[in-house]
Design a protein around this motif. Structure first.
Motif, PDB file in Angstrom:
ATOM      1  N   UNK A 484     -31.900 -20.946  27.753  1.00 53.64           N
ATOM      2  CA  UNK A 484     -31.510 -20.629  26.391  1.00 53.64           C
ATOM      3  C   UNK A 484     -30.481 -21.615  25.888  1.00 53.64           C
ATOM      4  N   UNK A 485     -30.415 -21.740  24.576  1.00 54.16           N
ATOM      5  CA  UNK A 485     -29.555 -22.753  23.992  1.00 54.16           C
ATOM      6  C   UNK A 485     -28.095 -22.473  24.207  1.00 54.16           C
ATOM      7  N   UNK A 486     -27.730 -21.214  24.424  1.00 54.56           N
ATOM      8  CA  UNK A 486     -26.317 -20.888  24.524  1.00 54.56           C
ATOM      9  C   UNK A 486     -25.738 -21.201  25.886  1.00 54.56           C
ATOM     10  N   UNK A 508     -20.801 -20.551  20.525  1.00 50.86           N
ATOM     11  CA  UNK A 508     -21.930 -19.769  20.052  1.00 50.86           C
ATOM     12  C   UNK A 508     -23.247 -20.465  20.333  1.00 50.86           C
ATOM     13  N   UNK A 509     -24.330 -19.941  19.747  1.00 53.76           N
ATOM     14  CA  UNK A 509     -25.647 -20.543  19.939  1.00 53.76           C
ATOM     15  C   UNK A 509     -25.661 -21.990  19.449  1.00 53.76           C
ATOM     16  N   UNK A 510     -26.453 -22.802  20.118  1.00 54.23           N
ATOM     17  CA  UNK A 510     -26.555 -24.215  19.766  1.00 54.23           C
ATOM     18  C   UNK A 510     -28.013 -24.622  19.757  1.00 54.23           C
ATOM     19  N   UNK A 511     -28.322 -25.597  18.915  1.00 54.83           N
ATOM     20  CA  UNK A 511     -29.673 -26.143  18.855  1.00 54.83           C
ATOM     21  C   UNK A 511     -29.825 -27.216  19.941  1.00 54.83           C
ATOM     22  N   UNK A 512     -30.912 -27.154  20.674  1.00 49.29           N
ATOM     23  CA  UNK A 512     -31.148 -28.138  21.727  1.00 49.29           C
ATOM     24  C   UNK A 512     -31.567 -29.464  21.107  1.00 49.29           C
ATOM     25  N   UNK A 540     -32.670 -24.613  12.141  1.00 48.10           N
ATOM     26  CA  UNK A 540     -31.221 -24.751  12.255  1.00 48.10           C
ATOM     27  C   UNK A 540     -30.602 -25.077  10.915  1.00 48.10           C
ATOM     28  N   UNK A 541     -31.286 -25.945  10.168  1.00 47.90           N
ATOM     29  CA  UNK A 541     -30.742 -26.316   8.861  1.00 47.90           C
ATOM     30  C   UNK A 541     -30.717 -25.128   7.919  1.00 47.90           C
ATOM     31  N   UNK A 564     -25.334 -31.902   4.480  1.00 47.78           N
ATOM     32  CA  UNK A 564     -24.180 -32.569   5.083  1.00 47.78           C
ATOM     33  C   UNK A 564     -23.388 -31.651   5.994  1.00 47.78           C
ATOM     34  N   UNK A 565     -23.680 -30.343   5.944  1.00 46.46           N
ATOM     35  CA  UNK A 565     -22.971 -29.413   6.815  1.00 46.46           C
ATOM     36  C   UNK A 565     -23.353 -29.665   8.269  1.00 46.46           C
ATOM     37  N   UNK A 566     -22.403 -29.406   9.143  1.00 47.00           N
ATOM     38  CA  UNK A 566     -22.639 -29.643  10.558  1.00 47.00           C
ATOM     39  C   UNK A 566     -23.119 -28.376  11.253  1.00 47.00           C
ATOM     40  N   UNK A 567     -23.857 -28.581  12.313  1.00 39.63           N
ATOM     41  CA  UNK A 567     -24.283 -27.492  13.180  1.00 39.63           C
ATOM     42  C   UNK A 567     -24.092 -27.953  14.618  1.00 39.63           C
ATOM     43  N   UNK A 568     -23.955 -27.008  15.514  1.00 39.22           N
ATOM     44  CA  UNK A 568     -23.713 -27.333  16.913  1.00 39.22           C
ATOM     45  C   UNK A 568     -25.029 -27.635  17.620  1.00 39.22           C
TER      46      UNK A 568
END
Length: 753
Positions: A484-486, A508-512, A540-541, A564-568
């Motif tokens: 799992x991604x987490x 928290x959860x993260x995208x691989x 994710x977006x 432009x927002x960031x994600x993990x």
């Protein structure tokens, strides 16, 4: 623009004079246009003036002088020698010569004193000679014969030592002074063949054979054999068969005994495997060309005619195995190839044929039936055959052979390591991990440091190394997809846990995001980074954006903010050990290419990928290729390799709808850092051109260049160094600290559109 460089040659005294340069716009080179080309030269005013000068030259007047025309446009070369109406002593070819016997008879020259200036007086001789040397149409004085012989000896010695660039330079210097020199022509043809340029080799040898034929001189069998090899590789199969047939006529059916003199052309072109040529060599090569052409019947007739003499001739055995495999008799093909392997264990031709055949259905079972079931002495044979199969792309068959080898010799670290490597190349990391762990437990007392290190590498790919130890001892390892991604794992031996990365603060959860490449993928793997949502998969977006606003303007603003927002993102290794960009060319069958395709084929459709490939090409690949004359210089080699990498990544992005973030090749080694920087300067525009192609074709996927090298390196080209010494990890890999530059470069790429 096509250009003819015209020179006067005197065969009797070796004089070589540059005559003139003639542009021929709109002219293409073909068999039908050669006569017109010669006539164009005859009508030229430059030719008339040059002819008068030649008649005034004591070294040319009254000798067997001829005008040499060198065609210097390689777009449409004449592919074969032919008979023309002009009195040619050769054929027009790219980089070759055609000789026109345009010297007027002595009587004609004497009857035209107005066109031929009288010889100067003795007192004026020096001034006249000086004026003649200053004429820009003249070449420097002829190279002395002793110098040419020294160049030829140096070239032969360099070629024997596999210093192909040095050999090629020497042969080129000889041909500049003596374009018809046969030793240099043969040498350059050999270099072209070794460098993968069979068409150029064939054209050189076309001219050599045609000149001998025009002079009614026999052509050595060794030259014909080399000519046939070039023709076959260039796809001119009928011509290749004819060359092999001519070569075989003058040779004995089998090679002479050891110690017999080599063929007339010398060791450079006249031996096969260090022995003189035989008719069997030529017939085997002719059969191979027929099979390449699809003429199975003709190949069978040739092979059947020599079977009585061919029991230990590897060339005949290989071609006979090809025929039997085409007929569907795989066991017979394997049996024939086993005889060839026994006869010659060093032949690349035999190994490649074995790899292609053992991958056929039923071939491996037929092979194992020839090996005693529990004979420990058979382990080495199985291990050798496994490496033959692996090196030419039959990795699955190699893995099965190594399983049988380890059954017969369970303590062999060599077989264990090779098996783990094959399993990894097939994408079977779970099996590789389990086998490696079992081997190390069974052989705890053995010195197996490399094997243990490799096991740790595979374990890290699976995510089973945490806190510096294998915590999977009591539980089965969990691949990233299952975990799992987490389930981020950020602590590895020697790297620590506090790296000041923005993504590391997130739990928290993260995208691989998979990291594809050579060993440089290991240091950034299992870390979390912050990447723009627009570069991550659509789910994710969308999860990071808000859709509460109904206003069009507000929706547009929200869309821009979401982009432009960031994600993990969690970086997960997709290791392809030892991969070079050069391995990704379509013709490659080397096992790193198999590994790359297995890993790339398992990537989730629509995902995001971080790619770092190219450092090994800069460290050894391109430099060695330049020495082997595959490229004329380092710059052209880097450009070619960058184009190969960009094209393959573009196809991968389109095939699987991937967003591929391309890192510059890692500039980790001090000696190669300038070459790496030069490579990245070629790779960046190649990636941009490939992305433009994808956009114009409206193909899925996209390529994004991460331009962070200016922030990583400082200093002049001759003294490049890391801006922060901490970027260096172990001298050969980057510290994960560099991921902060990746984050900033990704954000900048999104802002710049």
């Amino acid at each position: 623009m096509p250009v003819l460089y015209c020179h006067w040659r005197s065969g009797g005294e070796g004089v070589f004079r540059r005559a003139f340069r003639l542009e021929v716009p709109g002219t293409t080179l073909s068999e039908g246009s050669v006569a017109d080309l010669c006539e164009l030269v005859r009508r030229s005013a430059l030719f008339e003036r040059s002819l008068r000068r030649a008649n005034a030259d004591p070294a040319l007047r009254g000798s067997s002088a001829s005008l040499s025309l060198r065609w210097c446009c390689d777009d449409e070369p004449l592919e074969r020698a032919a008979s023309f109406s002009e009195p040619l002593l050769g054929c027009v070819e790219a980089g070759g010569d055609v000789f026109l016997d345009v010297r007027p008879p002595p009587a004609e020259a004497a009857a035209a004193p107005a066109e031929a200036p009288t010889a100067p007086a003795a007192s004026a001789g020096s001034a006249a000679a000086t004026a003649q040397r200053k004429d820009p149409a003249e070449s420097p004085p002829a190279v002395p014969a002793e110098r040419l012989e020294q160049l030829l000896r140096d070239a032969d010695a360099s070629f024997a030592a596999r210093k192909l660039r040095r050999a090629d330079d020497a042969w080129a210097a000889v041909l500049e002074a003596d374009p018809a020199n046969e030793r240099a022509t043969i040498g350059r043809a050999r270099v072209h063949l070794d460098a993968g340029r069979p068409r150029k080799a064939a054209r050189l040898l076309d001219g050599l054979v045609a000149r001998r034929a025009a002079a009614k001189r026999a052509v050595d069998p060794a030259i014909l054999q080399l000519h046939g090899q070039a023709l076959r590789q260039a796809g001119r199969f009928d011509d290749a068969v004819a060359a092999f047939d001519k070569a075989g006529v003058a040779l004995p059916i089998v090679a002479p005994t050891a110690g017999a003199p080599a063929a007339a052309a010398g060791a450079l072109a006249g031996t096969k495997g260090g022995r003189p040529l035989s008719r069997l060599d030529c017939l085997a090569a002719a059969a191979a060309a027929m099979l390449d052409q699809g003429n199975d019947v003709g190949a069978v007739q040739v092979l059947n005619s020599v079977l009585a003499h061919a029991e230990r001739h590897t060339g005949v055995l290989v071609q006979y195995a090809r025929v039997t495999a085409l007929k569907g008799d795989t066991p017979a093909a394997i049996g024939t190839l086993m005889r060839a392997v026994v006869a010659d264990q060093t032949s690349a031709e035999v190994k490649e044929a074995f790899a292609k055949t053992v991958a056929l259905p039923g071939a491996l079972d037929a092979l194992l039936a020839l090996v005693p079931a529990r004979d420990a002495s058979a382990a080495s044979a199985l291990g050798f055959l496994a490496m033959c199969a692996r090196d030419f792309g039959a990795v699955g068959a190699a893995a099965r052979l190594l399983v049988h080898a380890t059954d017969r010799d369970p303590a062999s670290a060599t077989y264990a390591l090779n098996l783990v490597h094959c399993l990894e190349s097939l994408g079977a990391l779970q099996l590789a991990f389990e086998f490696g762990r079992q081997f190390l437990r069974r052989n705890a007392a053995a010195e197996a440091r490399n094997e243990a290190a490799y096991y740790c590498c595979v374990a890290q790919c699976l995510g089973t190394l945490q806190r510096g130890r294998d915590d999977a001892a009591g539980t089965a390892p969990r691949p990233p997809a299952a975990a799992g991604a987490a389930a981020a794992t950020t602590a590895r031996p020697g790297l620590g846990t506090s790296l000041s990365l923005r993504g590391e603060a997130s739990t928290g959860p993260a995208t691989v995001v998979h990291v594809l490449g050579d060993s440089h993928v290991m240091s950034p793997s299992w870390h979390r980074v912050q990447l723009p949502s627009s570069l991550l998969p659509s789910s994710s977006a969308s999860s990071s954006s808000s859709s509460s606003s109904s206003s069009p303007g507000a929706a547009a603003s929200a869309e821009t903010a979401a982009a432009t927002a960031n994600a993990t993102a969690l970086l997960v290794p997709a290791l392809t050990t030892g991969i070079k960009a050069w391995h990704l060319r379509p013709a490659s069958v080397f096992y790193p290419r198999v590994h790359f395709e297995a890993v790339a084929g398992a990537l989730p459709t629509g995902s995001t990928l971080l790619c770092c490939i190219g450092e090994i090409d800069c460290r050894e690949g391109v430099l060695l290729a330049v020495e082997k004359r595959r490229y004329k210089d380092v710059e052209s080699g880097l450009r070619k390799v960058a184009t190969i990498l960009a094209a393959r990544l573009g196809r991968l992005a389109a095939e699987r709808d991937l967003t591929i973030l391309i890192q510059p090749a890692a500039p980790v080694l001090d000696p190669t850092r300038p070459i790496v920087v030069a490579f990245n300067a070629k790779l960046q525009p190649a990636i941009a051109a490939e992305q433009e192609r994808l956009g114009s074709q409206r193909a899925a996927g996209r390529l994004v260049w991460l331009d962070y090298l200016p922030r990583m390196l400082d200093g002049s080209v001759a003294d490049l160094r890391f801006r922060e010494p901490e970027f260096g990890l172990d001298g050969t890999h980057l510290h994960p600290r560099y991921l902060s530059l990746v984050e900033d470069a990704a954000a900048a790429a999104v802002r710049e559109g």
